[in-house]
Design a protein around this motif. Structure first.
Motif, PDB file in Angstrom:
ATOM      1  N   UNK A 217       0.750  -1.035  -0.046  1.00  0.00           N
ATOM      2  CA  UNK A 217      -0.224   0.026   0.095  1.00  0.00           C
ATOM      3  C   UNK A 217       0.703   1.358   0.034  1.00  0.00           C
ATOM      4  N   UNK A 218       2.083   1.089   0.877  1.00  0.00           N
ATOM      5  CA  UNK A 218       2.897   2.263   0.674  1.00  0.00           C
ATOM      6  C   UNK A 218       3.903   2.435  -0.396  1.00  0.00           C
ATOM      7  N   UNK A 219       4.034   1.605  -0.990  1.00  0.00           N
ATOM      8  CA  UNK A 219       4.864   1.536  -2.350  1.00  0.00           C
ATOM      9  C   UNK A 219       6.360   1.205  -1.731  1.00  0.00           C
ATOM     10  N   UNK A 220       6.415   0.490  -0.721  1.00  0.00           N
ATOM     11  CA  UNK A 220       7.939   0.098  -0.406  1.00  0.00           C
ATOM     12  C   UNK A 220       8.268  -1.381  -0.894  1.00  0.00           C
ATOM     13  N   UNK A 221       9.049  -1.528  -1.364  1.00  0.00           N
ATOM     14  CA  UNK A 221       9.645  -2.904  -1.888  1.00  0.00           C
ATOM     15  C   UNK A 221      10.198  -3.882  -0.655  1.00  0.00           C
ATOM     16  N   UNK A 222       9.793  -5.002  -0.346  1.00  0.00           N
ATOM     17  CA  UNK A 222      10.124  -5.770   0.861  1.00  0.00           C
ATOM     18  C   UNK A 222      11.520  -6.228   0.734  1.00  0.00           C
ATOM     19  N   UNK A 223      11.923  -6.378  -0.646  1.00  0.00           N
ATOM     20  CA  UNK A 223      13.257  -6.662  -0.798  1.00  0.00           C
ATOM     21  C   UNK A 223      14.085  -5.586  -0.817  1.00  0.00           C
ATOM     22  N   UNK A 224      15.189  -5.590   0.177  1.00  0.00           N
ATOM     23  CA  UNK A 224      15.763  -4.456   0.540  1.00  0.00           C
ATOM     24  C   UNK A 224      15.222  -3.516   1.655  1.00  0.00           C
ATOM     25  N   UNK A 225      14.174  -3.627   2.028  1.00  0.00           N
ATOM     26  CA  UNK A 225      13.354  -2.940   2.944  1.00  0.00           C
ATOM     27  C   UNK A 225      14.006  -2.922   4.351  1.00  0.00           C
ATOM     28  N   UNK A 226      14.399  -1.745   5.137  1.00  0.00           N
ATOM     29  CA  UNK A 226      15.225  -2.219   6.436  1.00  0.00           C
ATOM     30  C   UNK A 226      14.235  -2.054   7.577  1.00  0.00           C
ATOM     31  N   UNK A 227      14.378  -3.117   8.164  1.00  0.00           N
ATOM     32  CA  UNK A 227      13.211  -3.547   9.311  1.00  0.00           C
ATOM     33  C   UNK A 227      14.090  -3.596  10.745  1.00  0.00           C
ATOM     34  N   UNK A 228      13.165  -2.875  11.765  1.00  0.00           N
ATOM     35  CA  UNK A 228      14.004  -3.074  13.082  1.00  0.00           C
ATOM     36  C   UNK A 228      12.727  -3.480  13.840  1.00  0.00           C
ATOM     37  N   UNK A 229      13.106  -4.656  14.654  1.00  0.00           N
ATOM     38  CA  UNK A 229      12.173  -5.551  15.312  1.00  0.00           C
ATOM     39  C   UNK A 229      12.604  -5.189  17.023  1.00  0.00           C
ATOM     40  N   UNK A 230      11.597  -5.050  17.689  1.00  0.00           N
ATOM     41  CA  UNK A 230      11.915  -5.332  19.493  1.00  0.00           C
ATOM     42  C   UNK A 230      11.398  -6.469  19.707  1.00  0.00           C
ATOM     43  N   UNK A 231      12.467  -7.386  20.429  1.00  0.00           N
ATOM     44  CA  UNK A 231      12.012  -8.545  21.142  1.00  0.00           C
ATOM     45  C   UNK A 231      12.277  -9.707  20.208  1.00  0.00           C
TER      46      UNK A 231
END
Ligand code: NAD
Length: 427
Positions: A217-231
């Motif tokens: 929906x936000x036009x972000x490609x998952x490939x290469x997207x930078x993700x931060x996860x707490x836990x």
């Protein structure tokens, strides 16, 4: 003064969990109002129908006896039996268990499962208990709540610091009490005792599906997207793995003691291999950052997957992500939600994004009742359809009513309970 204003005023004086409970009630009130329901429906749905508090003695390894306090909350059973996890944590309290049971109702409404919400908890510190003490406490809790739970009444499951082994002891205890094997009493069991394929990873799998939909929906490609996860427990660790496998770059992860960050992506397989059963790994590293710093990292997608009240008015302005997906329950306060909205950050609420867990728990219950078991592929395919449809449905309501995703999710979730309660003639 509106209900929301009244609640905000009260909140200044309250504990965190009560605060969270009252925020939930405020959003329920708004959702019911938008759907055209009156005050009587709010009175019914703002509180659980039933809350049991139990105290029970447990023999500890050193021969002493400790008396534990536990709860089981059943929010609403108009749609079907209630369902929800059991939490072992020193900070469990009545308001937290009640909030969690309300959220379970909303999750079941969003995913269209034939359940209302339930939740349980014991005030304890499981990280300082032996396996024997944990087993005796788990069995004693089941005996204490046995009157109000059962495969057609209220079906428990794992939550923070409870796991498949604990579910197995609980199922065994319940089966002894009833004098017949009762796998449908509880979900999240080991596969050999009637657990479902895919249950262990279900919450994370569901969050990953929702992240993909939100990114699209936000036009972000998952490939290469930078993700931060707490836990890095059940939800966070598998999510990190799924994101990594989908081609995203996990640039920061944390546990209760600290976080590690790497703009080139942290080594998820190494962490999965080395973390302990409580989801901790940071003690292996010297170059850690704090959980506070983790939230300020440069990234596209931020996923709180640990505990509640992590994004507040104090740090909501520091978040750099354009999408926040709540894997934990209640990680964002009401005020912080408003700040993220103002800043144009797309927030996918907990009751939608972490509903994969209860969905596969439902699959487990169906399989137990039928005595017929599905493959991993079948579970994954059915979960994907439910998560994608649920996301689309909530997104559409948000667009049509010009409201944020949290209010839209509450509207979708509460509607089913309100309709069922009306048809039953309760309101
Ligand atoms: P878990 O116990 O397996 O892991 C919790 C993780 O959070 C651990 O890595 C722990 O070190 C970390 N943590 C604990 N306290 C923290 C703190 N103060 N600051 C930073 N990190 C902290 O729990 P889980 O099952 O992964 O659940 C995590 C969240 O997801 C909870 O809010 C839970 O209610 C929610 N959730 C879980 C499921 C599920 O199926 N496991 C389903 C729905 C929602």
């Amino acid at each position: 003064m509106s209900v929301k204003e009244e609640i905000l005023e009260q909140q200044a004086e309250e504990s965190e969990s009560l605060n969270m409970y009252h925020s939930t009630q405020a959003v329920i009130h708004e959702a019911l109002r938008k759907l055209g329901y009156g005050e009587a429906m709010y009175e019914l749905l703002k509180e659980p129908l039933r809350l049991l508090t139990v105290r029970f003695p447990v023999r500890m390894d050193d021969g002493s006896v400790k008396v534990f306090t536990g709860y089981r909350s059943q929010h609403n059973d108009s749609v079907g039996p209630t369902k929800g996890g059991i939490r072992y944590h020193p900070e469990v309290d009545e308001a937290e268990v009640k909030s969690l049971s309300v959220w379970m109702s909303l999750k079941c409404g969003i995913t269209n499962l034939p359940f209302g919400g339930g939740k349980g908890g014991i005030i304890c510190e499981p990280r300082q208990m032996s396996l024997g003490e944990l087993e005796r406490m788990s069995r004693a809790y089941v005996r204490a709540i046995s009157q109000i739970v059962g495969p057609n009444k209220d079906i428990p499951a794992p939550d923070v610091y409870t796991n498949a082994q604990i579910m197995a002891w609980m199922m065994d205890e319940y089966s002894h009490l009833r004098e017949f094997d009762s796998p449908g009493f509880i979900t999240g069991k080991p596969i050999v005792l009637g657990g479902s394929q895919g249950r262990e990873t279900a919450t994370a799998r569901g969050v990953a599906i929702v992240i993909e939909e939100a990114a699209r929906k936000k036009g972000i490609d998952i490939k290469g997207a930078r993700v931060v996860i707490q836990g890095f427990g059940n939800a966070g660790s598998y999510l990190a793995k799924f994101m990594h496998d989908a081609g995203a770059k996990v640039v920061g992860v944390s546990d209760v003691y600290g976080a590690i960050a790497d703009p080139n992506g942290v080594d998820i397989d190494y962490l999965l291999d080395r973390r302990d059963s409580f989801g901790t790994f940071s003690k292996l590293f010297t170059n850690t950052i704090t959980n506070k710093e983790l939230f300020e990292l440069d990234c596209d997608i931020l996923v709180p997957a640990a505990i509640s009240n992590q994004i507040t008015e104090k740090n909501a302005y520091d978040i750099k992500a354009s999408i926040v997906v709540e894997a934990a329950n209640g990680p964002t306060t009401m005020e912080a939600t408003e700040i993220l909205d103002e800043r144009g950050i797309f927030l996918v609420p907990d009751i939608l994004s972490n509903a994969g867990g209860v969905t596969v728990s439902y699959f487990e219950w169906v399989q137990n009742n039928q005595g017929y078991y599905w493959t991993d592929e079948e579970v994954e395919q059915k979960l994907k359809k439910i998560m994608v449809d649920s996301f689309e449905n909530v997104y559409k309501v948000a667009k049509n009513h010009k409201v944020n995703m949290r209010l839209a999710a509450y509207m979708v979730g509460i509607r089913k309970l309100a309709e069922a309660s009306s048809f039953r003639g309760w309101v």
